[in-house]
Design a protein around this motif. Structure first.
Motif, short mmCIF file in Angstrom:
data_model
loop_
_atom_site.label_atom_id
_atom_site.label_comp_id
_atom_site.label_asym_id
_atom_site.label_seq_id
_atom_site.Cartn_x
_atom_site.Cartn_y
_atom_site.Cartn_z
N UNK A 1 33.04 49.06 18.13
CA UNK A 1 32.11 48.21 18.08
C UNK A 1 30.80 48.08 19.20
N UNK A 2 31.27 48.46 20.32
CA UNK A 2 30.15 48.79 21.48
C UNK A 2 29.46 49.94 21.16
N UNK A 3 29.90 50.86 20.79
CA UNK A 3 28.90 52.36 20.43
C UNK A 3 28.20 51.91 19.19
N UNK A 4 28.59 51.23 18.21
CA UNK A 4 27.73 50.76 16.93
C UNK A 4 26.55 49.95 17.39
N UNK A 5 26.83 49.02 18.35
CA UNK A 5 25.95 48.38 18.88
C UNK A 5 24.83 48.97 19.50
N UNK A 6 25.25 50.04 20.52
CA UNK A 6 24.17 50.72 21.17
C UNK A 6 23.54 51.65 20.28
N UNK A 7 23.95 52.39 19.35
CA UNK A 7 23.38 53.05 18.30
C UNK A 7 22.50 52.29 17.49
N UNK A 8 22.67 50.88 17.13
CA UNK A 8 21.62 50.37 16.53
C UNK A 8 20.49 49.84 17.34
N UNK B 1 12.77 53.76 15.85
CA UNK B 1 12.10 53.48 14.79
C UNK B 1 10.59 52.76 15.19
N UNK B 2 10.83 51.80 16.21
CA UNK B 2 9.49 51.06 16.65
C UNK B 2 8.51 52.02 17.27
N UNK B 3 9.25 53.10 18.03
CA UNK B 3 8.22 54.16 18.92
C UNK B 3 7.64 55.05 17.67
N UNK B 4 8.40 55.33 16.64
CA UNK B 4 7.78 56.13 15.68
C UNK B 4 6.68 55.41 14.77
N UNK B 5 6.85 54.08 14.59
CA UNK B 5 5.80 53.33 13.93
C UNK B 5 4.56 53.22 14.45
#
Length: 132
Positions: A19-26, A33-37
């Motif tokens: 769950x911690x790894x999933x949160x970090x990946x999100x 995504x924000x940087x690409x936008x």
């Protein structure tokens, strides 16, 4: 016979490592995504807002050794520039290319230009316009 459960009681020991790894990946995905936008927005603004001269081909008429092209050019007042037009034969070979200059204080120019060709052209394509 019953088997003992290997799961820990819910909420008793905090989040699992998955769950911690999933949160970090999100979080990482949202940041990338924000940087690409932001990057796409910057380039779009630079392309649209910073363009001082643009044009479009209204019509064209092909002959054996030339193509007459009706261009509509929009530019900032006092900006000088040129537009590159090319023509291709029916087989796709380029038969003519030329730069046409536009100067003066007018912001909209409607002009018919003649592009000389080496053989009969079947297209008139605006490759781009550039300010000087």
């Amino acid at each position: 016979m019953s088997t003992a459960s290997t799961r820990l009681p819910e909420g008793r020991y905090g989040r699992s490592s998955d769950e911690r790894a999933d949160h970090k990946l999100k979080i990482a995905g949202a940041a990338l995504g924000a940087a690409l936008l932001a990057l796409v927005g910057y380039f779009a603004y630079h392309y649209v807002a910073q363009s001082e001269i643009s044009a479009q081909v209204i019509t064209f008429e092909a002959a054996d050794d030339a193509v007459r092209v009706h261009l509509e050019v929009h530019k900032d007042a006092g900006t000088d520039g040129y537009c590159t037009v090319r023509s291709q034969a029916a087989d796709g070979a380029e038969v003519g290319r030329a730069d046409f200059r536009f100067a003066g204080s007018a912001t909209r120019i409607d002009k018919v230009v003649t592009l000389r060709t080496t053989s009969r052209g079947s297209t008139a394509e605006l490759l781009g316009c550039h300010a000087e």
